[in-house]
Motif scaffolding. Structure first.
Motif, mmCIF file in Angstrom:
data_model
loop_
_atom_site.group_PDB
_atom_site.id
_atom_site.type_symbol
_atom_site.label_atom_id
_atom_site.label_comp_id
_atom_site.label_asym_id
_atom_site.label_seq_id
_atom_site.Cartn_x
_atom_site.Cartn_y
_atom_site.Cartn_z
ATOM 1 N N MET A 1 -53.603 -93.009 17.795
ATOM 2 C CA MET A 1 -53.235 -92.364 16.028
ATOM 3 C C MET A 1 -51.704 -92.317 16.032
ATOM 4 N N ALA A 2 -51.224 -91.710 14.397
ATOM 5 C CA ALA A 2 -50.161 -92.004 14.326
ATOM 6 C C ALA A 2 -50.204 -90.735 13.920
ATOM 7 N N SER A 3 -48.489 -90.775 12.921
ATOM 8 C CA SER A 3 -48.348 -89.764 12.454
ATOM 9 C C SER A 3 -47.405 -89.802 10.978
ATOM 10 N N VAL A 4 -48.234 -89.280 10.097
ATOM 11 C CA VAL A 4 -47.686 -88.721 8.805
ATOM 12 C C VAL A 4 -47.478 -87.472 8.256
ATOM 13 N N ASN A 5 -46.258 -88.245 8.063
ATOM 14 C CA ASN A 5 -45.981 -86.995 6.219
ATOM 15 C C ASN A 5 -47.557 -86.705 5.162
ATOM 16 N N VAL A 6 -47.886 -86.092 4.925
ATOM 17 C CA VAL A 6 -48.454 -85.692 3.996
ATOM 18 C C VAL A 6 -47.601 -84.872 2.929
ATOM 19 N N LEU A 7 -47.917 -84.986 1.690
ATOM 20 C CA LEU A 7 -47.356 -84.481 0.480
ATOM 21 C C LEU A 7 -48.306 -84.411 -0.585
ATOM 22 N N TYR A 8 -48.550 -82.939 -0.338
ATOM 23 C CA TYR A 8 -49.351 -82.502 -1.768
ATOM 24 C C TYR A 8 -48.588 -81.330 -2.942
ATOM 25 N N PHE A 9 -49.010 -82.159 -4.350
ATOM 26 C CA PHE A 9 -48.099 -81.828 -5.535
ATOM 27 C C PHE A 9 -49.530 -80.952 -6.562
ATOM 28 N N ALA A 10 -48.351 -79.899 -7.515
ATOM 29 C CA ALA A 10 -49.320 -79.638 -8.525
ATOM 30 C C ALA A 10 -50.762 -78.491 -7.949
ATOM 31 N N TRP A 11 -51.661 -79.263 -8.340
ATOM 32 C CA TRP A 11 -52.863 -78.381 -8.338
ATOM 33 C C TRP A 11 -52.668 -78.641 -6.728
ATOM 34 N N LEU A 12 -53.200 -79.156 -6.635
ATOM 35 C CA LEU A 12 -53.088 -79.836 -4.884
ATOM 36 C C LEU A 12 -52.928 -78.717 -4.514
ATOM 37 N N ARG A 13 -51.041 -78.976 -4.051
ATOM 38 C CA ARG A 13 -50.960 -77.813 -3.040
ATOM 39 C C ARG A 13 -50.698 -76.688 -3.628
ATOM 40 N N GLU A 14 -51.424 -76.119 -4.823
ATOM 41 C CA GLU A 14 -52.057 -74.610 -5.008
ATOM 42 C C GLU A 14 -52.747 -74.408 -4.040
ATOM 43 N N ARG A 15 -54.043 -75.407 -3.806
ATOM 44 C CA ARG A 15 -55.779 -75.076 -3.686
ATOM 45 C C ARG A 15 -55.109 -74.793 -1.703
ATOM 46 N N ILE A 16 -54.140 -76.085 -1.230
ATOM 47 C CA ILE A 16 -54.803 -76.367 0.287
ATOM 48 C C ILE A 16 -53.175 -75.315 0.760
ATOM 49 N N ASP A 17 -52.235 -74.726 -0.421
ATOM 50 C CA ASP A 17 -51.657 -73.699 -0.128
ATOM 51 C C ASP A 17 -50.394 -73.628 0.750
ATOM 52 N N THR A 18 -49.753 -75.368 0.963
ATOM 53 C CA THR A 18 -48.841 -75.805 1.923
ATOM 54 C C THR A 18 -47.850 -77.009 1.331
ATOM 55 N N PRO A 19 -46.762 -77.774 0.437
ATOM 56 C CA PRO A 19 -46.089 -78.649 -0.067
ATOM 57 C C PRO A 19 -46.308 -79.639 0.455
ATOM 58 N N ARG A 20 -46.195 -79.789 1.982
ATOM 59 C CA ARG A 20 -46.413 -80.649 3.017
ATOM 60 C C ARG A 20 -46.399 -80.615 4.797
ATOM 61 N N GLU A 21 -47.491 -81.299 4.955
ATOM 62 C CA GLU A 21 -47.377 -81.205 6.193
ATOM 63 C C GLU A 21 -47.434 -82.797 7.388
ATOM 64 N N ARG A 22 -47.588 -82.548 8.313
ATOM 65 C CA ARG A 22 -47.353 -83.289 9.286
ATOM 66 C C ARG A 22 -48.831 -83.750 10.599
#
Length: 84
Positions: A1-22
Motif C-alpha cells: 500500500m502507498a500513502s498519498v495526499n488527495v486534494l479536492y477543489f471547488a465543488w468537489l471539496r464542497e461535496r466531499i466536505d474536506t479540502p484534503r485527506e491522506r
C-alpha cells in the motif's frame, strides 16, 4: 500500500466536505484510486458521479485517469478550467 495526499477543489471539496485527506491505497492508476474513493462514502460517490466533469493532476501535472500512481505524493481533483 502507498500513502498519498488527495486534494479536492471547488465543488468537489464542497461535496466531499474536506479540502484534503491522506489516503492509504493499493490503487495503481488514478481510475483505481477514484474507484476506492467512491467506495469510501456517499459524499465521495456524489463527487465522482460524473468522471468526465473531473480533472486530475499528479504532483501538479495534468494527467488522465489511466495515469499510474507509482511514486506520486499528491493527487489533486478539480473541475475543468475555463478561460476568460
Amino acid at each position: 500500500m502507498a500513502s498519498v495526499n488527495v486534494l479536492y477543489f471547488a465543488w468537489l471539496r464542497e461535496r466531499i466536505d474536506t479540502p484534503r485527506e491522506r489516503i492509504e491505497t493499493s490503487a495503481t492508476t488514478v481510475g483505481d484510486l477514484v474507484a476506492e474513493l467512491v467506495a469510501r462514502s456517499d459524499r465521495h460517490a456524489a463527487a465522482f458521479a460524473d468522471p468526465a466533469s473531473v480533472r486530475v493532476a499528479l504532483d501538479q501535472e495534468l494527467v488522465d485517469f489511466a495515469a499510474p500512481l507509482a511514486g506520486v505524493a499528491e493527487v489533486a481533483f478539480f473541475p475543468p478550467m475555463t478561460g476568460g
